[in-house]
Enzyme design. Sequence first.
Site, PDB file in Angstrom:
ATOM      1  N   ILE A 186      -1.630  -0.322   8.433  1.00 29.45           N
ATOM      2  CA  ILE A 186      -1.047  -2.004   7.901  1.00 29.45           C
ATOM      3  C   ILE A 186      -0.108  -1.787   6.722  1.00 29.45           C
ATOM      4  CG2 ILE A 186      -3.270  -3.066   8.825  1.00 29.45           C
ATOM      5  CD1 ILE A 186      -4.155  -3.412   5.799  1.00 29.45           C
ATOM      6  N   CYS A 187       0.677  -2.535   6.617  1.00 29.68           N
ATOM      7  CA  CYS A 187       1.653  -2.550   5.638  1.00 29.68           C
ATOM      8  C   CYS A 187       0.980  -3.210   4.242  1.00 29.68           C
ATOM      9  CB  CYS A 187       2.960  -3.447   6.046  1.00 29.68           C
ATOM     10  SG  CYS A 187       4.300  -3.735   4.695  1.00 29.68           S
TER      11      CYS A 187
END
Length: 174
Positions: free
Chosen positions: A118-119
């Site tokens: 995930i960013c």
Amino acid sequence: MEGWDPNTKSTLTQIPLLTTKAGPRDGTAWTQRLKEEYRALIAYTQMNKSNDNDWFRISAANPEGTRWTGKCWYVHNLLKYEFDLQFDIPVTYPATAPELELPELDGKTQKMYRGGKICLTVHFKPLWAKNCPRFGIAHALCLGLAPWLAAEIPILVDSGMIKHKDDATTSNES
């Protein structure tokens, strides 16, 4: 913590801060750090359960505590969406935050890197750097994964990118 909503502030202040600055290569200091990580995770999990906000389960997948696996979930429109969660502790930990992965969502949103990572770069990484070594895994879940799930899962569900397991079963049976 300026500009944070009161709920996030309250949650964060109840997660114990860590004191040992050690990574996986630091021998007995790493063992001490792992004990602190577990204490913080237990406190965070107990707090979530007492607030009826239980949303993850994780455990170390190896004796060294460098690989973690588990499940996380998000409730949207009264349906529970559950995902595998995994991450490795970087060798430069705690200076570098772990990269949280939700492999089954890989490629379903732009706010994710290859492999389902995930960013967290824009919002979470500067916060982690500022609070190193006091932040640990529980803080990454609270300030990284939880807001990411809250922002992304409703969009993914509403756009049809992910389906509830009951919907997927029903459509396969037809």
